[in-house]
Motif scaffolding. Structure first.
Motif, PDB file in Angstrom:
ATOM      1  N   PRO A  31      11.056 -11.242 -25.923  1.00 21.39           N
ATOM      2  CA  PRO A  31      11.137 -12.093 -24.736  1.00 21.39           C
ATOM      3  C   PRO A  31      10.091 -11.665 -23.717  1.00 21.39           C
ATOM      4  CG  PRO A  31      12.947 -10.516 -24.769  1.00 21.39           C
ATOM      5  CD  PRO A  31      12.260 -10.413 -26.102  1.00 21.39           C
ATOM      6  N   GLU A  32       9.644 -12.618 -22.916  1.00 22.67           N
ATOM      7  CA  GLU A  32       8.657 -12.303 -21.895  1.00 22.67           C
ATOM      8  C   GLU A  32       9.251 -11.335 -20.891  1.00 22.67           C
ATOM      9  OE1 GLU A  32       6.769 -15.464 -19.914  1.00 22.67           O
ATOM     10  OE2 GLU A  32       6.355 -16.611 -21.730  1.00 22.67           O
ATOM     11  N   SER A  33       8.447 -10.334 -20.505  1.00 23.00           N
ATOM     12  CA  SER A  33       8.899  -9.347 -19.523  1.00 23.00           C
ATOM     13  C   SER A  33       8.978 -10.008 -18.152  1.00 23.00           C
ATOM     14  CB  SER A  33       7.935  -8.171 -19.482  1.00 23.00           C
ATOM     15  OG  SER A  33       8.303  -7.270 -18.478  1.00 23.00           O
ATOM     16  N   VAL A  34      10.113  -9.801 -17.482  1.00 22.45           N
ATOM     17  CA  VAL A  34      10.305 -10.368 -16.151  1.00 22.45           C
ATOM     18  C   VAL A  34      10.098  -9.261 -15.134  1.00 22.45           C
ATOM     19  CG1 VAL A  34      11.916 -11.502 -14.591  1.00 22.45           C
ATOM     20  CG2 VAL A  34      11.926 -12.073 -17.037  1.00 22.45           C
ATOM     21  N   GLY A  35       9.126  -9.400 -14.262  1.00 21.23           N
ATOM     22  CA  GLY A  35       8.822  -8.380 -13.270  1.00 21.23           C
ATOM     23  C   GLY A  35       9.827  -8.396 -12.122  1.00 21.23           C
ATOM     24  N   PRO A  36       9.714  -7.428 -11.207  1.00 20.56           N
ATOM     25  CA  PRO A  36      10.643  -7.365 -10.080  1.00 20.56           C
ATOM     26  C   PRO A  36      10.467  -8.575  -9.170  1.00 20.56           C
ATOM     27  CG  PRO A  36       8.819  -5.835  -9.774  1.00 20.56           C
ATOM     28  CD  PRO A  36       8.703  -6.369 -11.177  1.00 20.56           C
ATOM     29  N   ALA A  37      11.565  -8.969  -8.560  1.00 22.47           N
ATOM     30  CA  ALA A  37      11.509 -10.117  -7.650  1.00 22.47           C
ATOM     31  C   ALA A  37      11.018  -9.708  -6.274  1.00 22.47           C
ATOM     32  CB  ALA A  37      12.891 -10.754  -7.541  1.00 22.47           C
ATOM     33  N   ASN A  38      11.237  -8.448  -5.915  1.00 21.18           N
ATOM     34  CA  ASN A  38      10.819  -7.934  -4.615  1.00 21.18           C
ATOM     35  C   ASN A  38      10.291  -6.521  -4.796  1.00 21.18           C
ATOM     36  OD1 ASN A  38      11.705 -10.059  -2.595  1.00 21.18           O
ATOM     37  ND2 ASN A  38      13.645  -9.695  -3.649  1.00 21.18           N
ATOM     38  N   GLU A 189       7.312   0.835  16.616  1.00 18.38           N
ATOM     39  CA  GLU A 189       6.506  -0.038  15.759  1.00 18.38           C
ATOM     40  C   GLU A 189       5.175   0.659  15.515  1.00 18.38           C
ATOM     41  OE1 GLU A 189       6.586  -4.432  16.083  1.00 18.38           O
ATOM     42  OE2 GLU A 189       4.391  -4.272  16.271  1.00 18.38           O
ATOM     43  N   MET A 190       4.810   0.800  14.229  1.00 14.07           N
ATOM     44  CA  MET A 190       3.643   1.580  13.861  1.00 14.07           C
ATOM     45  C   MET A 190       2.707   0.755  12.980  1.00 14.07           C
ATOM     46  SD  MET A 190       5.572   5.205  13.134  1.00 14.07           S
ATOM     47  CE  MET A 190       4.150   6.172  13.672  1.00 14.07           C
ATOM     48  N   THR A 191       1.420   0.908  13.224  1.00 17.82           N
ATOM     49  CA  THR A 191       0.407   0.208  12.434  1.00 17.82           C
ATOM     50  C   THR A 191       0.322   0.812  11.032  1.00 17.82           C
ATOM     51  OG1 THR A 191      -0.867  -0.279  14.420  1.00 17.82           O
ATOM     52  CG2 THR A 191      -2.033  -0.414  12.313  1.00 17.82           C
ATOM     53  N   THR A 192       0.142  -0.055  10.054  1.00 14.33           N
ATOM     54  CA  THR A 192       0.020   0.409   8.676  1.00 14.33           C
ATOM     55  C   THR A 192      -0.765  -0.610   7.869  1.00 14.33           C
ATOM     56  OG1 THR A 192       1.242   1.196   6.727  1.00 14.33           O
ATOM     57  CG2 THR A 192       2.183  -0.668   7.924  1.00 14.33           C
ATOM     58  N   SER A 193      -0.907  -0.346   6.585  1.00 13.07           N
ATOM     59  CA  SER A 193      -1.479  -1.323   5.657  1.00 13.07           C
ATOM     60  C   SER A 193      -0.745  -1.165   4.332  1.00 13.07           C
ATOM     61  CB  SER A 193      -2.976  -1.090   5.463  1.00 13.07           C
ATOM     62  OG  SER A 193      -3.512  -2.011   4.524  1.00 13.07           O
ATOM     63  N   ILE A 194       0.186  -2.082   4.088  1.00 14.94           N
ATOM     64  CA  ILE A 194       0.991  -2.048   2.874  1.00 14.94           C
ATOM     65  C   ILE A 194       0.754  -3.348   2.117  1.00 14.94           C
ATOM     66  CG2 ILE A 194       3.326  -1.903   1.914  1.00 14.94           C
ATOM     67  CD1 ILE A 194       4.187  -0.508   4.504  1.00 14.94           C
ATOM     68  N   ILE A 195       0.380  -3.243   0.862  1.00 11.84           N
ATOM     69  CA  ILE A 195       0.185  -4.417   0.011  1.00 11.84           C
ATOM     70  C   ILE A 195       1.106  -4.274  -1.194  1.00 11.84           C
ATOM     71  CG2 ILE A 195      -1.439  -5.778  -1.356  1.00 11.84           C
ATOM     72  CD1 ILE A 195      -3.691  -4.599   0.375  1.00 11.84           C
ATOM     73  N   THR A 196       2.013  -5.213  -1.378  1.00 10.70           N
ATOM     74  CA  THR A 196       2.931  -5.162  -2.513  1.00 10.70           C
ATOM     75  C   THR A 196       2.748  -6.385  -3.384  1.00 10.70           C
ATOM     76  OG1 THR A 196       4.764  -6.316  -1.401  1.00 10.70           O
ATOM     77  CG2 THR A 196       4.609  -3.944  -1.068  1.00 10.70           C
ATOM     78  N   THR A 197       2.766  -6.160  -4.695  1.00 11.69           N
ATOM     79  CA  THR A 197       2.646  -7.241  -5.676  1.00 11.69           C
ATOM     80  C   THR A 197       3.627  -6.950  -6.805  1.00 11.69           C
ATOM     81  OG1 THR A 197       0.955  -6.093  -6.984  1.00 11.69           O
ATOM     82  CG2 THR A 197       0.184  -7.480  -5.152  1.00 11.69           C
ATOM     83  N   ALA A 198       3.775  -7.903  -7.715  1.00 17.18           N
ATOM     84  CA  ALA A 198       4.654  -7.689  -8.869  1.00 17.18           C
ATOM     85  C   ALA A 198       4.155  -6.529  -9.717  1.00 17.18           C
ATOM     86  CB  ALA A 198       4.751  -8.963  -9.702  1.00 17.18           C
ATOM     87  N   ALA A 199       2.834  -6.333  -9.748  1.00 20.92           N
ATOM     88  CA  ALA A 199       2.257  -5.241 -10.543  1.00 20.92           C
ATOM     89  C   ALA A 199       2.275  -3.912  -9.805  1.00 20.92           C
ATOM     90  CB  ALA A 199       0.822  -5.593 -10.927  1.00 20.92           C
ATOM     91  N   ASP A 200       2.543  -3.943  -8.500  1.00 19.17           N
ATOM     92  CA  ASP A 200       2.556  -2.725  -7.684  1.00 19.17           C
ATOM     93  C   ASP A 200       3.690  -2.857  -6.666  1.00 19.17           C
ATOM     94  OD1 ASP A 200       1.872  -0.301  -6.566  1.00 19.17           O
ATOM     95  OD2 ASP A 200       0.182  -1.085  -5.407  1.00 19.17           O
ATOM     96  N   ALA A 201       4.905  -2.826  -7.203  1.00 22.13           N
ATOM     97  CA  ALA A 201       6.074  -3.188  -6.396  1.00 22.13           C
ATOM     98  C   ALA A 201       6.769  -1.996  -5.764  1.00 22.13           C
ATOM     99  CB  ALA A 201       7.082  -3.954  -7.255  1.00 22.13           C
ATOM    100  N   SER A 202       6.446  -0.781  -6.184  1.00 19.56           N
ATOM    101  CA  SER A 202       7.111   0.408  -5.649  1.00 19.56           C
ATOM    102  C   SER A 202       6.115   1.216  -4.833  1.00 19.56           C
ATOM    103  CB  SER A 202       7.683   1.256  -6.791  1.00 19.56           C
ATOM    104  OG  SER A 202       8.352   2.389  -6.271  1.00 19.56           O
ATOM    105  N   LYS A 203       6.320   1.245  -3.522  1.00 18.18           N
ATOM    106  CA  LYS A 203       5.393   1.923  -2.628  1.00 18.18           C
ATOM    107  C   LYS A 203       6.060   3.171  -2.026  1.00 18.18           C
ATOM    108  CE  LYS A 203       2.001   0.178  -2.067  1.00 18.18           C
ATOM    109  NZ  LYS A 203       0.774   0.110  -2.907  1.00 18.18           N
ATOM    110  N   GLU A 204       5.228   4.082  -1.567  1.00 14.67           N
ATOM    111  CA  GLU A 204       5.719   5.294  -0.907  1.00 14.67           C
ATOM    112  C   GLU A 204       4.897   5.529   0.357  1.00 14.67           C
ATOM    113  OE1 GLU A 204       5.986   8.725  -3.425  1.00 14.67           O
ATOM    114  OE2 GLU A 204       6.670   7.546  -5.158  1.00 14.67           O
TER     115      GLU A 204
END
Length: 256
Positions: A31-38, A189-204
């Motif tokens: 079956p096709e792999s289903v990536g994370p939704a968030n 509130e702090m400035t940052t740069s966070i980019i999340t995608t299905a291929a890079d869904a877990s950030k630290e």
């Protein structure tokens, strides 16, 4: 007659050909792999005393030049949100952390973050009034606000302690600062740069909490003269410490 026999034999042969087993079982199709939704973000708080890592139950020098030992630094984080590159606020509702720095409990995993680009992150030390005075029994036993695990819960009437800072000075005097009250919630509130995608869904990410900033900026706090305990949500001790604490967080950085 001979023609009829030949016709019958021909039909029988066709039947055998139709019933011939196939070349083997159908190939297995994965079956096709289903990536994370968030996506998710593990946020770790590094506790410092100035430029040095914080140590507990050992002598440190406060901005007042007083020598002291801190035995406890506990606080509640909540009201998390992100600002995306369209300047829209994305609320991360009902996500809280009980930070017990002296125990090494210094991180929270934020979940259900929509994929996207984010330029700022916001959060609070403390709670809004409704949550602060709500029914704590609504939370599961492993929830950060469950009174079973959260020693900062005072009771339904008084709600939660937002920050508990305890220790003793060099002359053996104990200090106990329990800071609470919805009016004393601190928002950051702090400035940052966070980019999340299905291929890079877990950030630290990491952020620094400087204990020195409890005792300075805008005013130096001296335990021996300003007081060794906070008696109410509006006492001069509480007001001075809360005003200083507006600068405890700095240097938010994404590490993965």
């Amino acid at each position: 007659m001979k023609k009829n026999i030949l016709m019958i034999l021909g039909l029988v042969m066709i039947g055998f050909a139709a019933c011939k087993p196939d070349d083997g079982p159908e190939p297995h199709v994965e079956p096709e792999s289903v990536g994370p939704a968030n996506s998710s973000l593990i946020l770790t708080i590094g506790h410092n005393i100035g430029a040095n890592d914080m140590v507990y139950n050992e002598n440190i020098t406060l901005p007042s030049s007083e020598s002291a030992q801190v035995s406890r630094l506990s606080y509640i984080l909540g009201h998390f949100y992100l600002i995306n590159d369209n300047n829209e606020k994305v609320l991360l509702n009902d996500q809280y952390a009980l930070i017990d720095a002296q125990k090494g409990n210094e991180s929270i995993t934020l979940t259900d973050i929509p994929f996207g680009r984010y330029t700022s992150i916001g959060f609070s030390i403390g709670l809004d009034s409704a949550t602060n005075h709500g029914n704590p029994n609504q939370y599961s036993t492993d929830h950060p606000l469950s009174p079973i695990n959260n020693s900062l819960h005072w009771g339904w009437l008084n709600g939660y302690i937002f920050t508990a800072l305890e220790g003793k000075t060099a002359d053996g005097e104990s200090f106990v600062f329990h800071l609470a009250g919805a009016q004393n919630r601190l928002d950051f509130e702090m400035t940052t740069s966070i980019i999340t995608t299905a291929a890079d869904a877990s950030k630290e990410a990491m952020v620094t909490y400087d204990i020195n900033e409890i005792f300075q900026n805008p005013e130096i706090y001296t335990i021996s003269t300003d007081g060794a305990s906070s008696h109410s949500t509006s006492s001069p001790v509480t007001v001075k410490l809360i005003r200083n604490m507006a600068g405890v967080f700095s240097d938010f950085r994404v590490i993965k």
